[in-house]
Motif scaffolding. Structure first.
Motif, PDB file in Angstrom:
ATOM      1  N   SER A  73      -6.271  -9.995   7.607  1.00 27.83           N
ATOM      2  CA  SER A  73      -7.058  -8.779   7.389  1.00 27.83           C
ATOM      3  C   SER A  73      -8.136  -8.664   8.458  1.00 27.83           C
ATOM      4  CB  SER A  73      -7.694  -8.748   6.001  1.00 27.83           C
ATOM      5  OG  SER A  73      -8.718  -9.706   5.890  1.00 27.83           O
TER       6      SER A  73
ATOM      7  N   VAL B 193       1.024  -4.297   5.232  1.00 29.68           N
ATOM      8  CA  VAL B 193       1.788  -4.374   3.995  1.00 29.68           C
ATOM      9  C   VAL B 193       3.170  -3.803   4.277  1.00 29.68           C
ATOM     10  CG1 VAL B 193       1.930  -3.619   1.593  1.00 29.68           C
ATOM     11  CG2 VAL B 193      -0.310  -4.116   2.595  1.00 29.68           C
TER      12      VAL B 193
ATOM     13  N   THR C 297       3.531  -2.068   7.575  1.00 30.57           N
ATOM     14  CA  THR C 297       2.710  -0.887   7.832  1.00 30.57           C
ATOM     15  C   THR C 297       1.235  -1.258   7.735  1.00 30.57           C
ATOM     16  OG1 THR C 297       4.414   0.543   6.880  1.00 30.57           O
ATOM     17  CG2 THR C 297       2.195   1.460   7.038  1.00 30.57           C
TER      18      THR C 297
ATOM     19  N   THR D   8      -2.265  -0.880   6.586  1.00 30.29           N
ATOM     20  CA  THR D   8      -2.830  -0.277   5.387  1.00 30.29           C
ATOM     21  C   THR D   8      -4.336  -0.474   5.404  1.00 30.29           C
ATOM     22  OG1 THR D   8      -0.794  -0.736   4.168  1.00 30.29           O
ATOM     23  CG2 THR D   8      -2.776  -0.319   2.855  1.00 30.29           C
TER      24      THR D   8
ATOM     25  N   THR E  92      -7.896  -0.330   3.214  1.00 30.28           N
ATOM     26  CA  THR E  92      -8.464  -0.356   1.868  1.00 30.28           C
ATOM     27  C   THR E  92      -9.921   0.036   1.989  1.00 30.28           C
ATOM     28  OG1 THR E  92      -6.942  -2.120   1.234  1.00 30.28           O
ATOM     29  CG2 THR E  92      -8.865  -1.774  -0.187  1.00 30.28           C
TER      30      THR E  92
ATOM     31  N   THR F 276      -6.187   2.574  -1.292  1.00 26.69           N
ATOM     32  CA  THR F 276      -5.462   2.270  -0.071  1.00 26.69           C
ATOM     33  C   THR F 276      -4.877   3.516   0.577  1.00 26.69           C
ATOM     34  OG1 THR F 276      -3.404   1.835  -1.266  1.00 26.69           O
ATOM     35  CG2 THR F 276      -4.860  -0.060  -0.840  1.00 26.69           C
ATOM     36  N   SER F 277      -4.678   3.401   1.884  1.00 27.71           N
ATOM     37  CA  SER F 277      -4.086   4.464   2.685  1.00 27.71           C
ATOM     38  C   SER F 277      -3.240   3.804   3.764  1.00 27.71           C
ATOM     39  CB  SER F 277      -5.194   5.307   3.325  1.00 27.71           C
ATOM     40  OG  SER F 277      -4.633   6.349   4.099  1.00 27.71           O
ATOM     41  N   LYS F 278      -2.082   4.380   4.029  1.00 28.68           N
ATOM     42  CA  LYS F 278      -1.191   3.821   5.043  1.00 28.68           C
ATOM     43  C   LYS F 278      -1.267   4.635   6.328  1.00 28.68           C
ATOM     44  CE  LYS F 278       2.032   2.022   1.698  1.00 28.68           C
ATOM     45  NZ  LYS F 278       3.344   2.110   1.095  1.00 28.68           N
TER      46      LYS F 278
ATOM     47  N   ILE G 182      -3.339   9.017   8.651  1.00 32.39           N
ATOM     48  CA  ILE G 182      -3.218   8.241   7.415  1.00 32.39           C
ATOM     49  C   ILE G 182      -2.797   9.156   6.265  1.00 32.39           C
ATOM     50  CG2 ILE G 182      -4.797   6.397   8.112  1.00 32.39           C
ATOM     51  CD1 ILE G 182      -7.024   7.781   6.518  1.00 32.39           C
ATOM     52  N   ASP G 183      -2.183   8.558   5.236  1.00 32.57           N
ATOM     53  CA  ASP G 183      -1.597   9.353   4.154  1.00 32.57           C
ATOM     54  C   ASP G 183      -2.517   9.599   2.967  1.00 32.57           C
ATOM     55  OD1 ASP G 183      -1.559   6.861   2.871  1.00 32.57           O
ATOM     56  OD2 ASP G 183       0.595   6.912   2.441  1.00 32.57           O
TER      57      ASP G 183
END
Length: 122
Positions: free
Chosen positions: A68, A84, A87, A89, A91, A97-99, A115-116
């Motif tokens: 991390s 993760v 991908t 990710t 936090t 969380t967002s990818k 980001i999603d």
């Protein structure tokens, strides 16, 4: 918000349109009100990290950090980056969380990663 007009470089984790649509319409509309300008600025600057951190550099930081990397945002908060299922990710401080769905989009004063999900500061 003049931050992004500066020379930079900056790394922006930019939510996609679909990411913004995950936020309830009432909340989005509320953030557009003049009395919520500071809150909106805080959210937007929470998506910006000083320096140019491309995907390779971010992955190296994650590896060097034992899985991390902590990123300090222009807003002053932190995001934690991990990998993760292959991908990157993010936090946020609340544990959401967002990818990263698209990496390394060049900008004149830095780099953008789409980001999603919108990340939120405490």
């Amino acid at each position: 918000m003049d931050t992004l007009n500066g020379a930079g470089p900056f790394t922006v984790f930019a939510p996609t349109n679909a990411a913004f649509e995950k936020i309830p319409a009432e909340t989005r509309n509320g953030l557009m009100q003049p009395d919520q300008r500071d809150a909106l600025t805080g959210i937007l600057t929470y998506h910006v990290v000083p320096g140019r951190v491309d995907a390779a550099a971010l992955t190296q930081q994650i590896d060097a950090g034992g899985g991390s990397a902590t990123l300090t945002t222009v807003q002053g908060g932190t995001l934690t980056a991990t990998v993760v299922d292959g991908t990157v990710t993010l936090t946020d401080e609340a544990g959401n969380t967002s990818k990263v769905v698209m990496a390394d989009v060049a900008a004149s004063n830095g780099i953008i990663h789409a980001i999603d999900t919108v990340v939120m500061p405490n």
